[in-house]
Structure formats: structure tokens, C-alpha cells
Write a protein that holds these residues in place. Structure first.
Motif, PDB file in Angstrom:
ATOM      1  N   MET A 374       0.835  -1.203   0.000  1.00 47.70           N
ATOM      2  CA  MET A 374       0.000   0.000   0.000  1.00 47.70           C
ATOM      3  C   MET A 374       0.870   1.254   0.000  1.00 47.70           C
ATOM      4  O   MET A 374       0.505   2.270  -0.590  1.00 47.70           O
ATOM      5  N   GLU A 375       2.031   1.179   0.641  1.00 53.39           N
ATOM      6  CA  GLU A 375       2.951   2.314   0.604  1.00 53.39           C
ATOM      7  C   GLU A 375       3.444   2.556  -0.821  1.00 53.39           C
ATOM      8  O   GLU A 375       3.544   3.706  -1.269  1.00 53.39           O
ATOM      9  N   ASP A 376       3.715   1.463  -1.553  1.00 52.27           N
ATOM     10  CA  ASP A 376       4.117   1.592  -2.959  1.00 52.27           C
ATOM     11  C   ASP A 376       2.989   2.182  -3.798  1.00 52.27           C
ATOM     12  O   ASP A 376       3.223   3.008  -4.687  1.00 52.27           O
ATOM     13  N   ILE A 377       1.760   1.769  -3.519  1.00 57.14           N
ATOM     14  CA  ILE A 377       0.613   2.274  -4.279  1.00 57.14           C
ATOM     15  C   ILE A 377       0.426   3.764  -4.017  1.00 57.14           C
ATOM     16  O   ILE A 377       0.191   4.552  -4.945  1.00 57.14           O
ATOM     17  N   GLN A 378       0.521   4.181  -2.756  1.00 56.81           N
ATOM     18  CA  GLN A 378       0.385   5.592  -2.438  1.00 56.81           C
ATOM     19  C   GLN A 378       1.478   6.412  -3.117  1.00 56.81           C
ATOM     20  O   GLN A 378       1.221   7.466  -3.703  1.00 56.81           O
ATOM     21  N   ILE A 416      -1.987   4.259 -13.818  1.00 55.81           N
ATOM     22  CA  ILE A 416      -1.278   4.304 -12.531  1.00 55.81           C
ATOM     23  C   ILE A 416      -0.708   2.927 -12.189  1.00 55.81           C
ATOM     24  O   ILE A 416       0.436   2.802 -11.732  1.00 55.81           O
ATOM     25  N   VAL A 417      -1.504   1.876 -12.430  1.00 57.50           N
ATOM     26  CA  VAL A 417      -1.033   0.516 -12.137  1.00 57.50           C
ATOM     27  C   VAL A 417       0.171   0.163 -13.005  1.00 57.50           C
ATOM     28  O   VAL A 417       1.180  -0.374 -12.503  1.00 57.50           O
ATOM     29  N   GLN A 435       7.850 -10.547  -8.430  1.00 56.14           N
ATOM     30  CA  GLN A 435       6.952 -10.888  -7.327  1.00 56.14           C
ATOM     31  C   GLN A 435       6.332  -9.625  -6.729  1.00 56.14           C
ATOM     32  O   GLN A 435       5.129  -9.585  -6.455  1.00 56.14           O
ATOM     33  N   ASN A 436       7.147  -8.582  -6.537  1.00 56.72           N
ATOM     34  CA  ASN A 436       6.631  -7.329  -5.983  1.00 56.72           C
ATOM     35  C   ASN A 436       5.631  -6.677  -6.934  1.00 56.72           C
ATOM     36  O   ASN A 436       4.617  -6.116  -6.498  1.00 56.72           O
ATOM     37  N   ALA A 437       5.899  -6.749  -8.236  1.00 52.83           N
ATOM     38  CA  ALA A 437       4.982  -6.173  -9.217  1.00 52.83           C
ATOM     39  C   ALA A 437       3.657  -6.924  -9.220  1.00 52.83           C
ATOM     40  O   ALA A 437       2.586  -6.321  -9.356  1.00 52.83           O
ATOM     41  N   LEU A 441      -0.038  -5.346  -8.425  1.00 48.58           N
ATOM     42  CA  LEU A 441      -1.215  -5.489  -9.293  1.00 48.58           C
ATOM     43  C   LEU A 441      -2.382  -6.086  -8.520  1.00 48.58           C
ATOM     44  O   LEU A 441      -3.522  -5.618  -8.649  1.00 48.58           O
ATOM     45  N   TRP A 442      -2.120  -7.086  -7.695  1.00 50.31           N
ATOM     46  CA  TRP A 442      -3.186  -7.756  -6.944  1.00 50.31           C
ATOM     47  C   TRP A 442      -3.833  -6.804  -5.933  1.00 50.31           C
ATOM     48  O   TRP A 442      -5.065  -6.702  -5.874  1.00 50.31           O
ATOM     49  N   VAL A 443      -3.011  -6.103  -5.157  1.00 51.58           N
ATOM     50  CA  VAL A 443      -3.560  -5.210  -4.134  1.00 51.58           C
ATOM     51  C   VAL A 443      -4.266  -4.020  -4.783  1.00 51.58           C
ATOM     52  O   VAL A 443      -5.359  -3.616  -4.346  1.00 51.58           O
ATOM     53  N   ALA A 444      -3.678  -3.441  -5.830  1.00 47.30           N
ATOM     54  CA  ALA A 444      -4.314  -2.315  -6.512  1.00 47.30           C
ATOM     55  C   ALA A 444      -5.673  -2.728  -7.083  1.00 47.30           C
ATOM     56  O   ALA A 444      -6.657  -1.979  -6.987  1.00 47.30           O
TER      57      ALA A 444
END
Length: 481
Positions: A374-378, A416-417, A435-437, A441-444
Motif C-alpha cells: 500500500m505504501e508503494d501504491i500511495q 497508474i497501475v 513478485q513485488n509487481a 497489481l493484486w492489491v491495486a
């Protein structure tokens, strides 16, 4: 037990329950069209609340379309040209795309009570509109059709108001919505509200949003001498105001994140012990079409207040409902009118679904992140806005209500994704980066898709495939039949 005396009030064309922004604006617009309108409001005193203080440019244009432009005059309303988002010492400016509009078109920020008072005065100025103080207790239903309402007047006597159409817009605390929709209310956070004086907002004619931990902080002017401060606090961690926990929270955790030029005024506002707390409600529109009754406003649909879109959606709905009712000279066939008005739920989607979805997603992304993804998404959302040009302008065009396009909203979310995944994969897509990407994608997707689903994918993106979209007024052969 004494049975209260019941009286009946003469039949009107339309009974409106609630005289807030939606109810008062609707009463005026229907009255201007020649309808006999009775408005029943639980409290005709000017409301004192920390919601409904910012009308986006798209909502202001709807206000003009309704002939209510002068309701923002004489209330010390302040123009706003956009929003500046702040994070870790960096800024992203979202300016409203106002280049093609007249100079007076902008967001308008004000005291909600002053605005509502002007709307009510405007409605009451029409001879065929009556405003009455009373508490509506129930809908009057006969054989599945609503015929009016029961309410208690100021003396406590039970009255009955009859009308072929009852429109319920009694706000977020509606006690009638359960009869007309399937209310699933979520409260993800609360706003702690303060009024700051003797200071100036850092960016003149702009609101400011600080993405801070533990709470995002929003500032905007509500008069020439006052700045509203809203601190967004997750619902599971709301401190108590009465025992001083909230004041301590604001002083110790929030004040250090406030702009230096506002810091002293922020602390002074806390010392005045006038902290207001408001839950941020989210409720998707899930109507139960009912002959003789209709539901609009916050009683029908709510979104998080972070983008200030509530009044814009409400006024857009008022314009749409007014236009749908205009060809109807006879409202007595409740079933036919109900079927015809089902088109409202699809026709409102461009404005409501874009503002709702954007607000609800942003509140999820902009609150203090609870995990690295979520920090990466923000961070990705913030950096995307900092790209400016079409990126920032596209988002501001949507939340301002000026260009409500669901496909535009979807485009920016997917952009954005993709942008975020590229940031994680570069400079080389190692297994760990892949894996991080994938997690990103999953959380976004898990943030975005539930809100789109609640709006209705078909109504939102493919409205022409919805049969109700083509409904014609009763008396004219329906093209669907």
C-alpha cells in the motif's frame, strides 16, 4: 396509551422529505416548473455541520443550470482553483481545467449552513412551494404504492401529507431509506474538524492535502477569515473528544505535520475545545423501485468526503430528475411513473460513478499505509500526479465534476497501475521484482474493483445496453415494448 390526533394536509403534486442541499434545490426547480410542492424538514434552522462545505466546479455549473447561482452570493464563499497534494516535502498540483469556462466558474467553499439557508429561502420564495418543519415518521403505503407521508409537526401532532409522488432526500441519517433501497453503509474513517483563524492558507485559491502518518490532513478556506482543517482518522482508532484524547492526538501526532504558517492557529483551535467529529460514510446506490416514492441525495448514495463530491452528485441528480419529470403532466399512475424513472439510475452514472469511485479509492490509497505494498501504491499515485499534464489534469477533471467519463477514470487507474509496476520492475525484472509487481497489481485491483462492482459495471461502462436507459414518458409508446 393515548392515540395521537391525526390530521390530513391537502394533496399536492409532490412531497419532498428533507430540505438540505438536494431537497431545497429540487423543491425550487420543481416549483419553477409549476409543480405544487410541499417540503417537510425536521429542522429549518441553518444546519451547523462540517460536511458540504466545498462545491466542485461541476456542481457549481449544475447550480447555475437550476437557476440557483445567487445562492453562493452574500455568504462569503471562497473560490478554489484546485488542490495541492503534499508528501515528504514534495508537491503535486491538481488544477481544475477551467480554461473553457467563464471566470466565475470555480469550486466554491463556504459555511454549509449559510448555503442551505439561501437554498431554502429561494425555494420558499415560490408561491407554489411550502416549507414546513416536521419529523417524517413513515411513508404512507397502500397496496404497495406510496401515497404520501406521516409526520409530526412542531406541536407533536401527527399529520398526513398526500401526494402522487414522494421524494425522500433526508440526508445521511435517513430513517426512510430502508423502505426504498438496500442500505449497506461503511464508515472507513472519521473527520476531526477544526476552524483556523488569524492565518492564511499556503496556496491561495487552492486547497491543501497533506499525506501524513498517522492521518491525512486537509485544509481549505470557508470564509475570508476562516480555514477549515479536516483530519482523517481511521474508524478503528478514533480518540474520544470528551475525555481529551482527541486533543492530545491532534497536538502530539498531527500538529508536527501541519504547515509552519498554520501551526499556531492549529494549536489555538484545539485549545478552543471546539473539535467536531464526523463519520465518513460510503453507501452504494442500491434502489428498490417503489411506486409513488423516489430516493435521492445522501439518503440514497454516499461516498467518502475526501474529494468534496457529495453536493456535485446531489445537484447533478436534481437536474436529471427535474428533466425526467418535466414531460409528465400527470403523476397519478404511480406504477408507470416508477417504471419510467428507472432510467434515472443509469443516466446518473457518468457523474455519480466517477466521483464515487475516485473518492472511495483515493481515501483508501491516501490514508497512512499499513503495509509495504500500500505504501508503494500511495507513492505511485502521488508520483503519477506529479507528472502533471494529462495525468494530473485528467484526475482533476474527474473529481471536479467537469468531465465525468467512466472510461477516462478506468484509463487513469490502469495507467497508474502500469506506471507503478514499471517503477518496481526497473531497471531489470528480477524474480523478486516480478513478485513485488504481481503483489502491486493484486492489491491495486483489490482496492479498485470492488468499488467499480458496487457501481454496476454494465450501468457504468455500457449504459446503452441497459433497457431502462430508453424509457419514455408514460403515455408515449415505450420503444422497449
Amino acid at each position: 396509551m393515548d392515540v395521537p390526533e391525526e390530521n390530513s394536509i391537502g394533496t399536492t403534486d409532490i412531497v419532498i422529505v428533507g430540505a438540505g442541499v438536494a431537497g431545497a434545490a429540487l423543491a425550487y426547480s420543481l416549483g419553477k416548473d409549476g409543480r405544487r410542492v410541499r417540503v417537510i424538514e425536521r429542522d429549518l434552522n441553518a444546519p451547523d455541520r462540517i460536511a458540504g462545505e466545498c462545491l466542485m466546479p461541476g456542481g457549481y455549473l449544475k447550480l447555475i443550470e437550476l437557476g440557483l447561482k445567487d445562492c453562493v452570493d452574500g455568504i462569503d464563499a471562497q473560490p478554489a482553483l484546485g488542490l495541492v497534494v503534499h508528501k515528504d516535502g514534495k508537491d503535486a498540483t491538481l488544477s481544475f481545467p477551467l480554461e473553457n469556462f467563464e471566470s466565475h466558474v470555480a469550486a466554491k467553499c463556504f459555511h454549509n449552513g449559510r448555503f442551505v439557508r439561501k437554498l431554502r429561502e429561494k425555494a420558499a420564495s415560490l408561491h407554489n412551494v411550502s416549507l414546513e418543519q416536521g419529523t417524517v415518521t413513515s411513508l404512507l403505503e397502500v397496496n404497495g404504492t406510496v401515497k404520501g407521508v406521516h409526520y409530526k409537526d412542531t406541536s407533536g401532532r401527527v399529520q398526513t401529507a398526500y401526494a402522487p409522488l414522494t421524494i425522500v432526500c433526508d440526508g445521511c441519517f435517513s430513517n426512510l431509506r430502508r423502505s426504498l433501497c438496500n442500505p449497506k453503509v461503511d464508515i472507513p474513517s472519521h473527520y476531526a474538524g477544526l476552524v483556523l483563524t488569524n492565518c492564511k492558507i499556503p496556496n491561495e485559491n487552492y486547497g491543501d492535502l497533506i499525506l501524513a502518518d498517522p492521518s491525512p490532513i486537509l485544509f481549505y478556506p470557508i470564509s475570508s477569515t476562516e480555514i477549515r482543517c479536516l483530519v482523517d482518522i481511521p474508524s478503528r482508532h478514533v480518540p474520544s473528544v470528551s475525555d481529551g484524547e482527541m486533543a492530545h492526538y491532534l497536538k502530539t501526532l498531527v500538529a508536527p505535520k501541519v504547515f509552519p504558517e498554520l501551526h499556531n492557529s492549529f494549536l489555538s483551535a484545539i485549545e478552543k475545545d471546539n473539535i467536531r467529529v464526523m463519520p465518513n460514510r460510503i453507501m452504494a446506490a442500491a434502489p428498490h423501485p417503489t411506486p409513488g416514492a423516489f430516493l435521492i441525495g445522501d439518503a440514497f448514495n454516499m461516498r467518502h468526503a475526501i474529494t468534496g463530491g457529495g453536493m456535485t452528485v446531489a445537484l447533478s441528480d436534481v437536474v436529471l430528475l427535474r428533466d425526467l419529470l418535466r414531460p409528465l403532466h400527470d403523476l397519478s399512475d404511480a406504477s408507470a411513473v416508477c417504471k419510467y424513472l428507472e432510467s434515472f439510475y443509469t443516466l446518473r452514472k457518468p457523474m455519480s460513478s466517477t466521483i464515487n469511485t475516485l473518492a472511495n479509492v483515493l481515501q483508501t490509497v491516501f490514508r497512512a499505509p499499513t503495509d509495504p505494498v500500500m505504501e508503494d501504491i500511495q507513492e505511485t499515485c502521488f508520483e503519477y500526479l506529479r507528472l502533471g499534464a494529462a495525468c494530473a489534469n485528467g484526475i482533476s477533471a474527474i473529481f471536479s465534476g467537469l468531465y465525468p467519463r467512466p472510461f477516462s477514470l478506468a484509463f487513469h487507474f490502469f495507467a497508474i497501475v502500469i506506471y507503478g509496476m514499471c517503477r518496481l520492475l526497473l531497471p531489470f525484472p528480477s524474480p523478486k521484482r516480478l513478485q513485488n509487481a504481481a503483489k502491486f497489481l493484486w492489491v491495486a485491483s483489490s482496492v479498485l474493483l470492488p468499488f467499480i462492482w458496487s457501481e454496476g459495471v454494465r450501468q457504468m461502462f455500457f449504459p446503452l445496453t441497459v433497457p431502462a436507459y430508453y424509457r419514455t414518458p408514460p403515455g408515449i409508446k415505450d420503444r422497449n415494448v
